[in-house]
Design a protein around this motif. Sequence first.
Motif, PDB file in Angstrom:
ATOM      1  N   GLY A 187       0.806 -25.867  21.562  1.00 33.78           N
ATOM      2  CA  GLY A 187       0.033 -24.880  20.820  1.00 33.78           C
ATOM      3  C   GLY A 187       0.200 -25.021  19.315  1.00 33.78           C
ATOM      4  N   ASP A 188      -0.388 -24.075  18.561  1.00 32.97           N
ATOM      5  CA  ASP A 188      -0.281 -24.090  17.097  1.00 32.97           C
ATOM      6  C   ASP A 188       1.156 -23.803  16.687  1.00 32.97           C
ATOM      7  N   MET A 229       7.428 -14.023   9.957  1.00 34.39           N
ATOM      8  CA  MET A 229       6.467 -13.265   9.152  1.00 34.39           C
ATOM      9  C   MET A 229       5.027 -13.728   9.333  1.00 34.39           C
ATOM     10  N   VAL A 230       4.816 -14.912   9.900  1.00 34.15           N
ATOM     11  CA  VAL A 230       3.449 -15.361  10.188  1.00 34.15           C
ATOM     12  C   VAL A 230       3.156 -15.295  11.680  1.00 34.15           C
ATOM     13  N   ASN A 260      -3.321 -15.559  12.525  1.00 35.97           N
ATOM     14  CA  ASN A 260      -4.052 -14.853  11.462  1.00 35.97           C
ATOM     15  C   ASN A 260      -3.338 -13.614  10.936  1.00 35.97           C
ATOM     16  N   ILE A 261      -2.014 -13.635  10.958  1.00 31.44           N
ATOM     17  CA  ILE A 261      -1.255 -12.594  10.259  1.00 31.44           C
ATOM     18  C   ILE A 261      -1.031 -13.120   8.846  1.00 31.44           C
ATOM     19  N   ASN A 262      -1.799 -12.642   7.910  1.00 33.97           N
ATOM     20  CA  ASN A 262      -1.689 -13.178   6.553  1.00 33.97           C
ATOM     21  C   ASN A 262      -2.270 -12.193   5.547  1.00 33.97           C
ATOM     22  N   LEU A 313      -1.471  -6.747  10.319  1.00 35.83           N
ATOM     23  CA  LEU A 313      -2.404  -7.401   9.407  1.00 35.83           C
ATOM     24  C   LEU A 313      -1.670  -8.428   8.549  1.00 35.83           C
ATOM     25  N   CYS A 314      -0.484  -8.025   8.086  1.00 41.71           N
ATOM     26  CA  CYS A 314       0.314  -8.904   7.230  1.00 41.71           C
ATOM     27  C   CYS A 314       1.771  -8.468   7.320  1.00 41.71           C
TER      28      CYS A 314
END
Length: 329
Positions: free
Chosen positions: A44-45, A79-80, A150-152, A210-211
């Motif tokens: 995976g990514d 965190m990501v 897409n947590i950024n 979201l971030c």
Amino acid sequence: MNIMLSHGGGGVEMNSLINDIIFEIFDNETLKEANDSAILNISGDIAFSTDSFVVTPIFFNGGDIGKIAACGTINDLSMVGAEAKFLSCSLILEEGFSVDELKKVLVSLAKTCKESNVKVVCGDTKVVPKGKCDKIFINTSGIGRIISPNINIKSLKSNAKILISGDIGRHGGVILANREEFELESDIQSDCKSLKNVVMDLLSSGIKPLCMRDATRGGLSAVLNEWSSACKHDILIFEENIKVSDGVLGICELFGFEPYELANEGTFVLAVEEKDSKKALEILQKFDKNANEIGEILEDKNSRVMIENIYKSRRFLDAPRGELLPRIC
């Protein structure tokens, strides 16, 4: 026994250092293959991060350079939305550095990784002449599997709630108190810890932040100002909801520091949609009772951070300027 230049020379002494100490402490089959590159199985990514650590003093109340070297990279991956899996560990050692202290640092690093189910699978060791390095510098790089994409910072938007995972400023306060030039007596401990487990709990519960940012150098102020600049919206936080220990407040009063600018090494800030805020807070408080919802992103587009006190008076919380405290991590 102390580190000698020959420990970095590629011969018998270096092999002894690597095989008898480093491999013994970071014991796993991938590392013991002793290839020029570790062969990893991951699907995976992935996320990839690297960081270097030069903290002084190398041992402090609540941690050491080994623990912070593990936590720093594990937390950056978390965190990501990535589950940290593998770390590298590269050492720069000063001639004359105590081998006993080296072992203590490496054991601490290994213990932190084991608690987070992370393996140290490769690394490098260099030895420099006495006076060319301050005892030990460490670089760790990490690879993690993306659990929630897409947590950024691009996901930040108005009406999002802002939460923090614990009290603030303890790492910066501890390092300042432990510096030889100050030698302050304080019982506060650094918040240095891995955030992998709490983040994985958040993500497995179905919450999609979201971030997220770990509030390291520049502290809470740096994170919030970075966010407001990126999303162009104002951010409002409530002073009474942010926990600051008495020890940290005392140090801030003594030196004239702002607790919101002091570094943390085990506290992170997250923005979530309003519908997720209550559940997210419940999970955070399972790990730290000082976690709280501290504010929100407003509709106004002025890229400002404001802090409101208990009397409803507001002031701007500006981004930190200059180097408040060097060699914090």
